[in-house]
Design a protein around this motif. Structure first.
Motif, PDB file in Angstrom:
ATOM      1  N   TYR A   1      36.330  44.966  44.876  1.00  0.00           N
ATOM      2  CA  TYR A   1      35.014  45.471  44.840  1.00  0.00           C
ATOM      3  C   TYR A   1      33.964  44.706  45.278  1.00  0.00           C
ATOM      4  CZ  TYR A   1      31.792  48.361  41.717  1.00  0.00           C
ATOM      5  OH  TYR A   1      30.685  49.144  41.436  1.00  0.00           O
ATOM      6  N   LEU A   2      33.747  43.608  44.937  1.00  0.00           N
ATOM      7  CA  LEU A   2      32.629  42.849  45.578  1.00  0.00           C
ATOM      8  C   LEU A   2      32.562  42.750  47.086  1.00  0.00           C
ATOM      9  CD1 LEU A   2      32.062  42.061  42.605  1.00  0.00           C
ATOM     10  CD2 LEU A   2      31.572  39.889  43.137  1.00  0.00           C
ATOM     11  N   GLN A   3      33.601  42.448  47.578  1.00  0.00           N
ATOM     12  CA  GLN A   3      33.679  42.489  49.017  1.00  0.00           C
ATOM     13  C   GLN A   3      33.412  43.885  49.496  1.00  0.00           C
ATOM     14  OE1 GLN A   3      37.967  41.665  49.706  1.00  0.00           O
ATOM     15  NE2 GLN A   3      37.720  39.455  49.302  1.00  0.00           N
ATOM     16  N   SER A   4      33.458  44.915  49.018  1.00  0.00           N
ATOM     17  CA  SER A   4      32.976  46.341  49.446  1.00  0.00           C
ATOM     18  C   SER A   4      31.533  46.236  49.532  1.00  0.00           C
ATOM     19  CB  SER A   4      33.842  47.505  48.726  1.00  0.00           C
ATOM     20  OG  SER A   4      32.954  48.607  49.008  1.00  0.00           O
TER      21      SER A   4
ATOM     22  N   PRO B   1      27.412  40.654  36.000  1.00  0.00           N
ATOM     23  CA  PRO B   1      27.619  40.188  34.743  1.00  0.00           C
ATOM     24  C   PRO B   1      28.925  40.661  34.253  1.00  0.00           C
ATOM     25  CG  PRO B   1      25.189  41.176  34.615  1.00  0.00           C
ATOM     26  CD  PRO B   1      25.949  41.271  36.067  1.00  0.00           C
ATOM     27  N   GLY B   2      29.264  41.944  34.306  1.00  0.00           N
ATOM     28  CA  GLY B   2      30.572  42.481  33.661  1.00  0.00           C
ATOM     29  C   GLY B   2      31.786  42.102  34.121  1.00  0.00           C
ATOM     30  N   MET B   3      31.561  41.314  35.413  1.00  0.00           N
ATOM     31  CA  MET B   3      32.775  40.887  36.508  1.00  0.00           C
ATOM     32  C   MET B   3      32.686  39.380  36.249  1.00  0.00           C
ATOM     33  SD  MET B   3      33.143  43.415  39.588  1.00  0.00           S
ATOM     34  CE  MET B   3      32.978  45.097  39.474  1.00  0.00           C
ATOM     35  N   LYS B   4      31.634  38.922  35.950  1.00  0.00           N
ATOM     36  CA  LYS B   4      31.619  37.263  36.010  1.00  0.00           C
ATOM     37  C   LYS B   4      31.523  36.964  37.380  1.00  0.00           C
ATOM     38  CE  LYS B   4      32.814  36.356  31.171  1.00  0.00           C
ATOM     39  NZ  LYS B   4      33.149  37.204  30.351  1.00  0.00           N
ATOM     40  N   GLY B   5      30.773  37.640  38.290  1.00  0.00           N
ATOM     41  CA  GLY B   5      30.817  37.416  39.591  1.00  0.00           C
ATOM     42  C   GLY B   5      29.604  37.568  40.349  1.00  0.00           C
TER      43      GLY B   5
ATOM     44  N   TYR C   1      36.407  50.546  38.407  1.00  0.00           N
ATOM     45  CA  TYR C   1      35.096  50.190  38.516  1.00  0.00           C
ATOM     46  C   TYR C   1      34.178  51.381  39.010  1.00  0.00           C
ATOM     47  CZ  TYR C   1      36.733  45.425  38.272  1.00  0.00           C
ATOM     48  OH  TYR C   1      37.633  44.152  37.956  1.00  0.00           O
ATOM     49  N   PRO C   2      32.979  51.574  38.500  1.00  0.00           N
ATOM     50  CA  PRO C   2      32.253  52.688  38.960  1.00  0.00           C
ATOM     51  C   PRO C   2      32.068  52.982  40.336  1.00  0.00           C
ATOM     52  CG  PRO C   2      30.884  51.263  37.615  1.00  0.00           C
ATOM     53  CD  PRO C   2      32.032  50.691  37.565  1.00  0.00           C
ATOM     54  N   MET C   3      31.677  54.204  40.609  1.00  0.00           N
ATOM     55  CA  MET C   3      31.484  54.149  42.104  1.00  0.00           C
ATOM     56  C   MET C   3      30.177  53.413  42.508  1.00  0.00           C
ATOM     57  SD  MET C   3      33.425  56.051  44.102  1.00  0.00           S
ATOM     58  CE  MET C   3      32.416  56.680  45.277  1.00  0.00           C
ATOM     59  N   ALA C   4      29.956  52.986  43.438  1.00  0.00           N
ATOM     60  CA  ALA C   4      28.671  52.224  43.942  1.00  0.00           C
ATOM     61  C   ALA C   4      27.552  53.147  44.380  1.00  0.00           C
ATOM     62  CB  ALA C   4      28.958  51.415  45.124  1.00  0.00           C
ATOM     63  N   LYS C   5      26.357  52.974  43.513  1.00  0.00           N
ATOM     64  CA  LYS C   5      25.141  53.883  43.923  1.00  0.00           C
ATOM     65  C   LYS C   5      24.382  52.696  44.395  1.00  0.00           C
ATOM     66  CE  LYS C   5      25.307  57.068  39.943  1.00  0.00           C
ATOM     67  NZ  LYS C   5      24.876  57.521  38.589  1.00  0.00           N
ATOM     68  N   GLU C   6      23.998  53.063  45.693  1.00  0.00           N
ATOM     69  CA  GLU C   6      23.147  52.059  46.462  1.00  0.00           C
ATOM     70  C   GLU C   6      21.571  52.156  46.027  1.00  0.00           C
ATOM     71  OE1 GLU C   6      23.952  52.277  50.785  1.00  0.00           O
ATOM     72  OE2 GLU C   6      26.117  52.035  50.336  1.00  0.00           O
TER      73      GLU C   6
END
Length: 188
Positions: free
Chosen positions: A170-173, A72-76, A36-41
């Protein structure tokens, strides 16, 4: 010997000869590699809350008390709910803990972790839920006087912990980023 018997015998002999003993090697087990891409805040300010979220997600503001950070890409998604404390802090905390513990029916383990951010006056608990539960993590945060926030990670499909583990991590992060950057927009 009739013609049909000769054909069957010929095919059987052909199959027998063509199936020589080859060194058949099983395919090695492979692991699905999801990156997954690095998170940009980016900062989001809604009602009484201000926090950072991952720009890869799409914030959906239902109203000033209900926000969905959709992936949407992770359906979460991460569902966030705000409530004003009105002499009901104990009930709000009990309800938030009860919601997390309801997942114990399907979860293998629930790991609660205390969260304290003295600078922003944010206190609460983060629950990591391990197993095939509907939610993989939840939290509640409060300033103990005016504000109370809950958050939950959910996927739009039947939970299979092994399959969704990379996306859940990823979502937990991202959820921890929301918790760590949460600020109350007003102090009363």
């Amino acid at each position: 010997m009739n013609c049909k018997s000769a054909v069957v015998l010929f095919l059987f002999g052909f199959l027998l000869v063509s199936c020589e003993d080859e060194n058949v090697m099983p395919k090695p087990k492979a692991m699905l590699r999801l990156e997954y891409p690095m998170a940009k805040e980016a900062e989001l300010n809604v009602g009484e809350l201000t926090f950072n979220y991952n720009e890869q997600a799409k914030p959906v503001i239902k109203n000033k008390n209900a926000i969905i950070i959709d992936y949407p890409g992770m359906k979460g998604a991460i569902f966030i709910t705000y409530k004003k404390i009105d002499d009901n802090l104990k009930n709000l905390i009990t309800d938030a803990e009860k919601l997390s513990l309801e997942h114990m029916k399907k979860a293998d383990k629930i790991e609660p972790r205390t969260f304290i951010n003295e600078d922003n006056k944010v206190y609460g608990t983060y629950f990591q839920i391990i197993g095939d539960a509907a939610s993989q993590s939840q939290f509640y945060l409060t300033d103990s006087i005016n504000h109370f926030v809950t958050g939950s990670v959910y996927f739009y499909r039947k939970p299979n912990y092994d399959s969704i583990l990379p996306a859940a991590d990823y979502l937990q992060s991202d959820m921890r980023t929301i918790m760590e950057t949460l600020r109350w927009s007003s102090e009363e």
